[in-house]
Design a protein around this motif. Structure first.
Motif, mmCIF file in Angstrom:
data_model
loop_
_atom_site.group_PDB
_atom_site.id
_atom_site.type_symbol
_atom_site.label_atom_id
_atom_site.label_comp_id
_atom_site.label_asym_id
_atom_site.label_seq_id
_atom_site.Cartn_x
_atom_site.Cartn_y
_atom_site.Cartn_z
ATOM 1 N N ILE A 1 -74.320 83.454 60.117
ATOM 2 C CA ILE A 1 -75.157 82.379 59.583
ATOM 3 C C ILE A 1 -74.777 82.077 58.143
ATOM 4 C CG2 ILE A 1 -77.538 81.687 59.056
ATOM 5 C CD1 ILE A 1 -78.370 83.861 61.175
ATOM 6 N N VAL A 2 -74.721 80.776 57.807
ATOM 7 C CA VAL A 2 -74.581 80.357 56.415
ATOM 8 C C VAL A 2 -75.855 79.611 56.027
ATOM 9 C CG1 VAL A 2 -73.329 78.262 57.129
ATOM 10 C CG2 VAL A 2 -73.270 79.000 54.751
ATOM 11 N N LEU A 3 -76.418 79.960 54.889
ATOM 12 C CA LEU A 3 -77.590 79.279 54.356
ATOM 13 C C LEU A 3 -77.131 78.215 53.366
ATOM 14 C CD1 LEU A 3 -79.949 82.326 53.618
ATOM 15 C CD2 LEU A 3 -79.823 80.944 55.700
ATOM 16 N N VAL A 4 -77.568 76.980 53.571
ATOM 17 C CA VAL A 4 -77.207 75.886 52.675
ATOM 18 C C VAL A 4 -78.479 75.248 52.146
ATOM 19 C CG1 VAL A 4 -75.010 75.422 53.820
ATOM 20 C CG2 VAL A 4 -77.064 74.227 54.583
ATOM 21 N N GLY A 5 -78.337 74.522 51.051
ATOM 22 C CA GLY A 5 -79.473 73.865 50.423
ATOM 23 C C GLY A 5 -79.266 73.807 48.925
ATOM 24 N N LYS B 1 -84.331 75.469 58.707
ATOM 25 C CA LYS B 1 -84.048 74.799 59.974
ATOM 26 C C LYS B 1 -82.541 74.762 60.226
ATOM 27 C CE LYS B 1 -88.077 71.712 59.784
ATOM 28 N NZ LYS B 1 -88.524 70.303 59.753
ATOM 29 N N PRO B 2 -82.130 74.873 61.502
ATOM 30 C CA PRO B 2 -80.698 74.743 61.820
ATOM 31 C C PRO B 2 -80.205 73.332 61.501
ATOM 32 C CG PRO B 2 -81.922 75.707 63.651
ATOM 33 C CD PRO B 2 -82.937 75.199 62.693
ATOM 34 N N PHE B 3 -78.978 73.247 60.971
ATOM 35 C CA PHE B 3 -78.341 71.950 60.740
ATOM 36 C C PHE B 3 -77.356 71.702 61.874
ATOM 37 C CE2 PHE B 3 -74.948 69.233 59.117
ATOM 38 C CZ PHE B 3 -75.679 68.188 58.570
ATOM 39 N N ARG B 4 -77.500 70.572 62.526
ATOM 40 C CA ARG B 4 -76.641 70.247 63.673
ATOM 41 C C ARG B 4 -75.368 69.572 63.181
ATOM 42 N NH1 ARG B 4 -79.193 73.765 66.764
ATOM 43 N NH2 ARG B 4 -81.424 73.289 66.958
ATOM 44 N N GLY B 5 -74.308 70.307 63.122
ATOM 45 C CA GLY B 5 -73.036 69.755 62.668
ATOM 46 C C GLY B 5 -72.244 70.797 61.904
ATOM 47 N N ASP B 6 -70.972 70.468 61.608
ATOM 48 C CA ASP B 6 -70.136 71.410 60.874
ATOM 49 C C ASP B 6 -70.287 71.187 59.370
ATOM 50 O OD1 ASP B 6 -68.770 69.067 60.404
ATOM 51 O OD2 ASP B 6 -67.017 69.595 61.617
ATOM 52 N N PHE B 7 -69.506 71.925 58.600
ATOM 53 C CA PHE B 7 -69.644 71.866 57.145
ATOM 54 C C PHE B 7 -69.248 70.497 56.606
ATOM 55 C CE2 PHE B 7 -68.575 72.845 52.717
ATOM 56 C CZ PHE B 7 -69.696 73.572 52.358
ATOM 57 N N GLU C 1 -73.274 79.296 62.612
ATOM 58 C CA GLU C 1 -74.587 78.671 62.489
ATOM 59 C C GLU C 1 -74.818 78.281 61.045
ATOM 60 O OE1 GLU C 1 -78.088 80.378 64.742
ATOM 61 O OE2 GLU C 1 -76.730 82.100 64.848
ATOM 62 N N MET C 2 -75.454 77.091 60.853
ATOM 63 C CA MET C 2 -75.784 76.628 59.516
ATOM 64 C C MET C 2 -77.287 76.378 59.447
ATOM 65 S SD MET C 2 -74.130 73.407 57.416
ATOM 66 C CE MET C 2 -72.491 73.965 57.842
#
Length: 683
Positions: free
Chosen positions: A500-504, A665-671, A655-656
């Motif tokens: 998992i990568v956490l973004v924000g 929340k999961p982000f639907r898509g790649d980086f 997973e993002m």
């Protein structure tokens, strides 16, 4: 014809790119010298595009005659002589020899910066006037580094020839040349400790003479005081500040009824100067830059002392971008930015930055996005490549292959000649042949062997199997105070195979969420449950704070994991590239990258089921980031990352999760999709 049309007509037969054409045009617009000087400016670039010396001379002659007819018949020299009578060339030559002898006798001995007394007649090599730099101190620019300097040189290209850089007795660069063409965007790469940061400091401090160029080196954070953030950036434009101050002074004089014709004329000139630098647009320009770097409208009005060091570094970057220096020096700018700000900076440098930039970065995708050239510091030399980082890797591989082939062919030829010489050295009949072979051997070019950096690989040990969930969150709420709620009703599970990568954006709570997972923080309501057999390890972006810097790596591991033999500690450190005498050096003497490797060894000693990493790439070079990516990808446990490095995330995570507005929340898509989403949010 206009100047541009004349230049284009002369070059239309040659495949000159737009950047070089713009450079040629800039030279012509500021040109005030001789035809020979113009040829000297253009020649290296025309030669690079395959233009013969004869055609170069014709092009420059045509340009000079068309654009500067009043100069085409002038002769620039110390003396102007009209040749209206026959002259004797032998007499002129004799007079010239006398001038040279007088000049040399008046010079006698002279001293260079290196401190050696050299006689010019004895050592012609001294004419090279080699620049040597001894790095006796570390230069850290303060706010004064943003003071605007007027550009006086004919062009804004940078050419520093044949210089050395040393630090602490170690030679970092030797007999090197630095060339930066105005308007190009350079990525500066090389192994940790090779001298990239030192060279940037030498440039910004003036230790390396590159001419009267306006430079900003983003290295030191803005000082925290009562000044609002937006005002601290506006104050970086010294010329604008001086004009505003003078305007206020003149207006006050007029309001007191003491105005004169002279004050009215000076006020008119101040307004004209302010219009020429577009002073009225400065506020909106700065506000736009700060917004792109993550400052909300409310944050822009806050006092600088209320911001952390990372946010004050962003203010320093905003100052640099607003000032528009001729040369912008950036050292790992993405270390201080979140993904949203990185996306904005990539776009800004690619589409809006028209001047020269030299950036050190470990983020290959960041370099791929906007750089036009790559400078590689290797073997105490600067090597130049056209294109982005991926292009650099391809070209470098091909260069090394060609060099290796040339080296092998050269060595085979040399051995063949040496074999002939040794075989017939004492044969009188073949003495002449042997002598000719010896002369041939002495004249043979020496092609150096390919010296690659040593391969470096590591891996994290496989954890013991563990069933069921590693971590479970159920309706978790958290806030540091009742009024400051960060998370509300978040629920999720982490398994042994989770990646998992956490973004924000910064400030949304990514680090807080990691601390809740680890157990350093407790929910204000809900349940955060760890598997009782879970063994986890965390790598923090502030991992240096976790280390005892007064002891050696081997002593620190022994204190953290007592009861094991010394060889086990040494073996684990060696696994991550800390070997030899380095295991006995104090941690404080290690570089940032080496400290990171000691932390990797610390994680390896723990043999965790779950590795949590918060910005692990900040002190690593590109090669080590690649190795870390491979190690995490091969790791058989669970991985949770907070990182802005696109390559690391794409290799290690599937997973993002977006942390935003108190939710996860999961982000639907790649980086790449997430970067596009961030750019749309900014615009």
């Amino acid at each position: 014809l206009t100047m541009e049309e004349t230049l284009r007509s002369e070059l239309e037969s040659y495949n000159i790119d737009d950047d070089t054409f713009e450079y040629f045009l800039d030279v012509l617009e500021d040109f005030d010298d001789t035809e020979e000087d113009l040829l000297q400016e253009y020649s290296p670039f025309l030669e690079a595009f395959g233009v013969s010396e004869e055609d170069q001379t014709i092009i420059v002659s045509n340009l000079f005659t068309s654009l500067f007819p009043e100069k085409s018949e002038q002769v620039y020299d110390n003396e102007v002589t009209l040749l209206n009578a026959p002259i004797s060339l032998s007499t002129l030559a004799s007079e010239y020899d006398e001038k040279v002898q007088k000049s040399q006798s008046s010079k006698g001995n002279f001293q260079f910066a290196s401190g050696n007394l050299i006689d010019e007649m004895v050592l012609p090599e001294a004419r090279k006037k080699k620049k040597k730099i001894k790095q006796e101190h570390i230069f850290v620019p303060g706010p004064s580094s943003f003071t605007k300097k007027r550009f006086k040189s004919k062009t804004r290209d940078i050419h520093a020839k044949d210089f050395d850089v040393t630090m602490g007795g170690a030679v970092l660069l030797q007999d090197s040349d630095l060339t930066l063409i105005y308007g190009r965007k350079y990525g500066f790469v090389g192994r940790n400790g090779s001298g990239k940061t030192t060279l940037l400091r030498n440039i910004s401090s003036g230790d390396l003479d590159i001419g009267d160029i306006y430079i900003v080196h983003v290295e030191q954070e803005v000082i925290g005081d009562e000044t609002p953030a937006i005002q601290s950036v506006l104050m970086a434009d010294v010329e604008r500040e001086m004009l505003l101050k003078r305007e206020a002074e003149i207006v006050e004089i007029i309001n007191r009824g003491e105005g004169t014709k002279e004050t009215d004329e000076e006020l008119a000139k101040v307004y004209a100067d302010m219009e020429s630098i577009e002073a009225d647009k400065a506020y909106s320009t700065v506000s736009s830059i700060l917004f792109g770097l993550g400052f909300t409208e409310e944050m822009q009005l806050r006092e600088t002392k209320t911001f952390s060091g990372g946010w004050r570094m962003r203010l320093a970057l905003a100052k640099a971008l607003f000032c528009q220096p001729d040369l912008l020096l950036l050292d790992e700018p993405t270390n201080m930015l979140d993904i949203q700000a990185i996306v904005w900076l990539e776009n800004y440098l690619q589409n809006h930055w028209k001047k020269t930039v030299l950036v050190v970065s470990h983020d290959r995708q960041f370099l791929n996005y906007f750089v036009t050239d790559v400078i590689h510091l290797h073997g105490q030399k600067l090597h130049y490549y056209n294109g982005d980082y991926d292009d650099f890797e391809k070209q470098r591989t091909e260069r090394l292959l060609q060099q290796q082939r040339a080296y092998e062919a050269n060595e085979n030829h040399r051995k063949h000649v040496e074999k002939f010489i040794n075989k017939f050295r004492f044969n009188a009949k073949r003495a002449s042949l042997v002598q000719s072979r010896i002369k041939m051997l002495n004249k043979m070019e020496i092609i150096p062997a390919v010296l690659e950096d040593p391969d470096f690989n590591f891996s994290f040990p496989s954890p013991p199997p563990l069933r069921n969930q590693l971590i479970t969150f159920t309706d978790v709420c958290f806030g540091y105070t009742e009024e400051n709620t960060i998370f509300t009703d978040i629920s999720f599970e982490i398994h042994m195979d989770s990646r998992i990568v956490l973004v924000g954006a910064n400030g949304q709570g990514k680090s807080t969420l990691l601390n809740l997972m680890i157990g350093d923080l407790k929910p204000t309501s809900g349940f955060a449950v760890q598997n009782p057999r879970l063994n986890l390890a965390k790598f923090s972006q502030h991992h240096i704070d976790q280390m005892n810097l007064d002891v050696s790596p081997i002593e620190w591991l022994a204190s953290e994991y007592p009861g094991r033999n010394t060889q086990e500690y040494r073996s684990m450190l060696g696994r991550y590239g800390i070997s030899g005498d380095k295991v006995f050096q104090k941690n404080e003497t290690l570089s940032g990258g080496q400290k990171s490797r000691v932390m990797f060894a610390h994680i390896g000693m723990k043999n965790p089921h779950l590795i949590i990493m918060d910005e692990p790439t900040n002190h690593l070079d590109i090669e080590t980031v690649d190795v870390l990516s491979q190690a995490l990808n091969a790791f058989e446990g669970s991985v949770i990352l907070v990182s802005h490095d696109e390559r690391l995330l794409s290799l290690c995570c599937d997973e993002m999760w977006e942390v935003k507005d108190g939710t996860v929340k999961p982000f639907r898509g790649d980086f790449e999709a997430y970067k596009q989403y961030c750019l749309e949010m900014l615009t």
